[in-house]
Design a protein around this motif. Structure first.
Motif, mmCIF file in Angstrom:
data_model
loop_
_atom_site.group_PDB
_atom_site.id
_atom_site.type_symbol
_atom_site.label_atom_id
_atom_site.label_comp_id
_atom_site.label_asym_id
_atom_site.label_seq_id
_atom_site.Cartn_x
_atom_site.Cartn_y
_atom_site.Cartn_z
ATOM 1 N N UNK A 105 0.777 -1.248 0.000
ATOM 2 C CA UNK A 105 0.000 0.000 0.000
ATOM 3 C C UNK A 105 0.801 1.287 0.000
ATOM 4 N N UNK A 106 2.112 1.203 0.093
ATOM 5 C CA UNK A 106 2.912 2.425 0.156
ATOM 6 C C UNK A 106 2.581 3.320 -1.039
ATOM 7 N N UNK A 107 2.252 4.593 -0.758
ATOM 8 C CA UNK A 107 1.970 5.552 -1.815
ATOM 9 C C UNK A 107 0.513 5.652 -2.208
ATOM 10 N N UNK A 108 -0.326 4.751 -1.689
ATOM 11 C CA UNK A 108 -1.760 4.815 -1.965
ATOM 12 C C UNK A 108 -2.470 5.637 -0.896
ATOM 13 N N UNK A 109 -3.492 6.384 -1.312
ATOM 14 C CA UNK A 109 -4.368 7.035 -0.334
ATOM 15 C C UNK A 109 -5.559 6.123 -0.063
ATOM 16 N N UNK A 110 -6.280 6.405 1.017
ATOM 17 C CA UNK A 110 -7.465 5.616 1.327
ATOM 18 C C UNK A 110 -8.466 5.652 0.183
ATOM 19 N N UNK A 111 -8.660 6.809 -0.402
ATOM 20 C CA UNK A 111 -9.646 6.924 -1.482
ATOM 21 C C UNK A 111 -9.215 6.122 -2.702
ATOM 22 N N UNK A 112 -7.926 6.174 -3.020
ATOM 23 C CA UNK A 112 -7.433 5.372 -4.147
ATOM 24 C C UNK A 112 -7.607 3.880 -3.863
ATOM 25 N N UNK A 113 -7.337 3.494 -2.618
ATOM 26 C CA UNK A 113 -7.500 2.095 -2.251
ATOM 27 C C UNK A 113 -8.961 1.667 -2.333
ATOM 28 N N UNK A 114 -9.865 2.528 -1.902
ATOM 29 C CA UNK A 114 -11.301 2.192 -1.977
ATOM 30 C C UNK A 114 -11.743 2.048 -3.435
ATOM 31 N N UNK A 115 -11.216 2.892 -4.298
ATOM 32 C CA UNK A 115 -11.559 2.798 -5.709
ATOM 33 C C UNK A 115 -11.052 1.482 -6.300
ATOM 34 N N UNK A 116 -9.842 1.109 -5.959
ATOM 35 C CA UNK A 116 -9.302 -0.167 -6.427
ATOM 36 C C UNK A 116 -10.111 -1.328 -5.876
ATOM 37 N N UNK A 117 -10.540 -1.231 -4.612
ATOM 38 C CA UNK A 117 -11.343 -2.299 -4.008
ATOM 39 C C UNK A 117 -12.683 -2.441 -4.711
ATOM 40 N N UNK A 387 -10.117 -3.857 0.547
ATOM 41 C CA UNK A 387 -9.667 -2.661 1.260
ATOM 42 C C UNK A 387 -8.942 -3.029 2.556
ATOM 43 N N UNK A 388 -9.416 -4.077 3.239
ATOM 44 C CA UNK A 388 -8.772 -4.484 4.494
ATOM 45 C C UNK A 388 -7.357 -5.007 4.259
ATOM 46 N N UNK A 389 -7.104 -5.589 3.096
ATOM 47 C CA UNK A 389 -5.737 -6.011 2.784
ATOM 48 C C UNK A 389 -4.822 -4.783 2.768
ATOM 49 N N UNK A 390 -5.298 -3.737 2.134
ATOM 50 C CA UNK A 390 -4.570 -2.462 2.121
ATOM 51 C C UNK A 390 -4.450 -1.889 3.533
ATOM 52 N N UNK A 391 -5.567 -1.889 4.260
ATOM 53 C CA UNK A 391 -5.603 -1.270 5.593
ATOM 54 C C UNK A 391 -4.644 -1.968 6.555
ATOM 55 N N UNK A 392 -4.643 -3.294 6.539
ATOM 56 C CA UNK A 392 -3.759 -4.039 7.436
ATOM 57 C C UNK A 392 -2.299 -3.760 7.115
#
Length: 888
Positions: A105-117, A387-392
């Motif tokens: 997840x380095x370099x991703x924002x929460x919003x970008x991660x949610x969009x990918x999810x 998203x939880x994969x990113x969050x963890x």
């Protein structure tokens, strides 16, 4: 009776709606390839049959793509099937890229991660298991694949195919499925129907194939890790048998304790999935599910189905009830434990299973329901899983910025420089990033030179590094206050720096920016756009001749391949080459030197190789990254000639994991091994071997002893043994064995095998902890400190104080008449525990951990620990190697 049961089962299955629907769509049903329905009584499909079926299914459906993952130890192709909607498979590269990006997840924002999810699909690894005598899993996977496709119009299945990419492995032990199925089908209908397979069902390790997740010593372990790092699934689910009787299936939550570094979010997901499976079973009337209990804890990180949690993957296993193979069995209420006969619902065992028949098809059906429930969960919670994969991962990165250790420092200068590389290459192959200092740096007030390796903890897989590099302190869990301890399901302590004899320094202060600027990443970051490749272990040449793995080894990972030891170097002058056995590769050098006609001596704690040309010496040192010295070859009364021994390793016909690990280790270091079976003791051993090695679980069958059969399962009669595997040692055989030793032979006994030698040869030694109650003395699967006698040849190369792995190990006390040597002893005061769990330290104080017991002209070497346990303790391999050479 048996024929009627078969016919009834077949008729019911053939008329099932799923079968009829699938046939109408032109999908091949499993029985069209197998000749029987998966789960049929007295029938097991082989791996070859299973792969044949999956290939036919892939040819018939646009929703299946068969992927080659790698090659097994015995050379079989290892596949998994991607099953999803055709439009998902058409965009599989994009979805895999999303999974990769969220995993790192380095370099991703929460919003970008949610969009990918939202855009991505859930990748779910399901398989048919890896413990191949737990047969139901591999019979279930073809049925699961078929039902996913045949029932594609069902709204639940459609949601799964739309939102999930199933990574369905027919089995993750192909060799084992073939071995076990062929064995059972050979014996079914005979008195040997339930007989035990007379070999390990995976090369070298058998059941321990599920204990290799962080060491990655086995090819199949590396195939899985290689695949997971390319696909980065969000769920990994491995099927096992059997659950605690009389329950029908054990599910998460796990028993206590669980891994202290397991990401909290993953633990919650695993618990939710376990409950979702239980709900799915109850909805289908499949009673008998249970959770937690005391059997299946998740403390040890070496399970392939738990270690991925430390990389932010919801990974777990389940345990479905098993009788034996495909043979049905009827249970009576009297077979149940007394406290379970009231069939009372309990908090985590809500629907008790009443006694009755249990068939392979029952287990297959329970497993399929469990698999479907996991897929239904993944489809329903797809976005949160991604998203939880990113969050963890973000949580792990943040923890590494605020909590010590902030990094682990590994100097290049080590007693065995290659051992440090062996440790770090394993971490890197598993996705943990390793860097090197390009110039000297001061950290925690210590100067570290250029070349020092750095493992920062502000990275997404840092929990894996913490879990294997930190000390373990197993919690003191008792069955009741003051009572015996709850037994760990596996190991209690495994700290790799201790086991491997590697200096690793935890950094207590954050890495300064100027130091980070001087850190060069080993290899390069994985490019998610690169197409996945299969793991092929075979190579014409060894990719990394200095490490313990032949062939490609860890070099499919650019990061692992970039971690290499300092170049070999030779000091001094003279015709002979002296090598310190503190370096494990010294023993490879010795074996290669013998192949070239050289001679070997042990002098002043070092092995001296005579008779090699200067160029051959240089080639040897460079290839193995050794530190050596050229010395004079003049005779010395201190020199002990070492002749190449004929090594015999006892292998019981019931299969021995510790024997397998021992054989694997000897082979990696170029020793030749003669396998000894029970019947080989009937002829003179001295005609075949000079040294006999008895591994921890040697189980030597003795005439009139407990026998070879064992039990075939709860409620079963003792297993019959095929006559070709039934030999037991006679009194004459045992006497001849003793004469072999007295005549100059050597016996090396590891851990529990020492009891056989002490009793059989009437040695003046006793096990000081034998008979103690667990609440008085308990020491299982832990690391303790011993003091070796470094002047003895068996302990050559050992440090002044050594960490050794013990597991229900003997503690030796010498008796009147003892004339041997104490090779290693415990300290006189205090606790020797370094990592794990110990009750009763006073029973160790001043006692011996290893002995050399002379027997006329021969020797019995008693090693009261496990120097080669699962291929992990590189710091004590040399004890076994030295002992093997001692008798010659």
């Amino acid at each position: 009776m048996r024929t009627a049961a078969r016919c009834l089962c077949l008729c019911l299955l053939l008329w099932s709606p799923a079968v009829l629907l699938g046939q109408s769509r032109g999908l091949p049903a499993p029985e069209s390839v197998f000749g029987f329905q998966p789960g049929a009584d007295y029938k097991l499909a082989t791996y070859d049959q299973s792969i044949d079926y999956f290939k036919k299914l892939a040819a018939a459906s646009k929703s299946v793509k068969l992927v080659l993952a790698g090659t097994t130890s015995e050379g079989r192709a290892m596949y998994f099937a991607l099953i999803s909607a055709p439009e998902n498979l058409a965009r599989i590269d994009r979805y895999r890229e999303i999974a990769q990006r969220l995993a790192h997840p380095e370099g991703l924002t929460d919003e970008q991660a949610r969009q990918l999810a939202r855009e991505g699909k859930a990748f779910v690894h399901l398989d048919g298991g890896l413990h191949s005598t737990e047969v139901a899993g591999a019979q279930q996977t073809p049925l699961l694949a078929y039902d996913l496709l045949a029932r594609a119009g069902d709204p639940v299945i459609k949601s799964i195919l739309d939102n999930v990419v199933v990574m369905l492995w027919p089995t993750i032990n192909p060799d084992g499925q073939q071995i076990v199925a062929e064995w059972y089908m050979k014996n079914v209908g005979t008195p040997y129907e339930l007989s035990q397979v007379p070999r390990l069902y995976q090369a070298y390790v058998g059941h321990d194939n599920n204990r290799d997740a962080y060491m990655l010593n086995m090819i199949e372990s590396r195939v899985l890790e290689h695949t997971w790092r390319q696909w980065e699934p969000q769920i990994i689910y491995v099927q096992h048998q059997s659950g605690p009787f009389p329950t029908r299936i054990w599910l998460p939550p796990f028993s206590e304790p669980v891994g202290t570094d397991a990401p909290y979010l993953m633990s919650r997901e695993v618990n939710m999935i376990g409950m979702a499976i239980a709900k799915g079973l109850e909805e289908r009337g499949q009673v008998g599910a249970t959770h937690m209990g005391t059997a299946f804890d998740a403390w040890y990180p070496g399970y392939v189905d738990y270690a991925p949690n430390f990389k932010n993957i919801a990974a777990f296993w389940t345990e479905t009830a098993l009788y034996q193979y495909a043979t049905p069995h009827e249970y009576k209420i009297d077979d149940f434990p007394q406290n379970m006969r009231d069939l009372r619902p309990r908090s985590l065992y809500s629907s008790p299973w009443p006694p009755g028949w249990w068939r392979l098809r029952d287990a297959v059906d329970y497993m399929e329901t469990a698999s479907m429930s996991v897929l239904e969960f993944a489809a329903k919670y797809k976005e949160s899983l991604l998203f939880d994969r990113y969050k963890a991962g973000r949580v792990q990165i943040a923890r590494g910025k605020k909590d010590a250790p902030f990094a682990y420092l590994v100097p290049q200068e080590q007693r065995d420089p290659v051992a440090a590389v062996e440790l770090l290459r394993r971490l890197a192959f598993g996705g943990v990033r390793v860097s090197q200092l390009t110039s000297a740096a001061t950290l925690d007030k210590e100067e570290y030179p250029a070349g020092t390796w750095v493992v920062p903890t502000d990275q997404e897989f840092a929990a894996m590094a913490r879990e294997v590099l930190d000390l373990q302190k197993y919690p003191d869990l008792r069955q009741y206050p003051g009572g015996p301890p709850e037994r760990p399901y596996d190991s209690a302590g495994w700290t790799l720096p201790l086991q491997m004899g590697v200096k690793v320094v935890p950094l207590s202060t954050p890495l300064p920016d100027d130091v980070r600027a001087r850190m060069k990443l080993a290899g390069s970051l994985a490019d998610p756009k690169v197409k996945p490749t299969a793991y092929d272990p075979a190579m014409k040449s060894d990719a990394a001749p200095f490490d313990s793995l032949p062939g490609v080894g860890f070099n499919t990972s650019a990061a692992a391949a970039a971690i290499v030891p300092p170049p070999g170097r030779i000091a001094g002058s003279g015709p002979a080459l002296a090598i310190d056995p503190a370096q494990n590769n010294a023993f490879r050098a010795i074996n290669r030197a013998w192949q070239q006609g050289a001679t070997v001596e042990l002098i002043d704690g070092r092995y001296r190789i005579n008779g090699l040309s200067e160029s051959a010496q240089t080639e040897l040192v460079n290839a193995l990254a050794l530190r050596a010295e050229r010395v004079a070859a003049s005779p010395s009364d201190r020199a002990r000639p070492v002749k190449k021994p004929r090594l015999g390793l006892f292998q019981p016909w019931s299969g021995s994991m510790d024997e397998g690990w021992t054989r694997w280790l000897f082979e990696q270091y170029a020793f030749s091994i003669v396998t000894l079976h029970p019947e080989d003791f009937h002829s003179p051993l001295s005609n075949k071997v000079d040294v006999v090695i008895l591994a921890d679980d040697a189980r030597i069958p003795v005439e009139g002893g407990a026998g070879r059969g064992g039990r075939g399962g709860r409620g079963a009669e003792p297993r019959a043994v095929r006559p070709e595997y039934a030999y037991t040692l006679t009194p004459d055989d045992l006497q001849a064995f003793e004469l072999f030793v007295r005549g100059g032979g050597t016996v090396v006994c590891l851990n529990s095998a020492t009891a056989f030698a002490i009793q059989q040869f009437k040695l003046p030694v006793r096990n000081a902890v034998a008979g103690l109650r667990p609440e008085e003395f308990f020491l299982r699967g832990s690391i303790v400190e011993v003091i070796p006698d470094r002047t003895h040849p068996v302990m050559a190369g050992m440090p002044e104080k050594a960490a050794v792995f013990v597991d229900s190990s003997p503690v030796f006390e010498t008796l009147d008449g003892f004339k041997g040597a104490v090779l290693a002893r415990y300290q006189d005061t205090g606790s020797p525990l370094l990592s794990g769990y110990l009750i009763g330290e006073k029973h160790l104080q001043g006692k011996a951990a290893a002995l050399d017991v002379p027997l006329d002209a021969g020797h019995v070497v008693l090693i009261g620990f496990r120097p080669q346990w699962r291929g992990q303790p590189f710091g004590t391999f040399r004890v076994l190697f030295n002992a093997a050479l001692y008798g010659r």
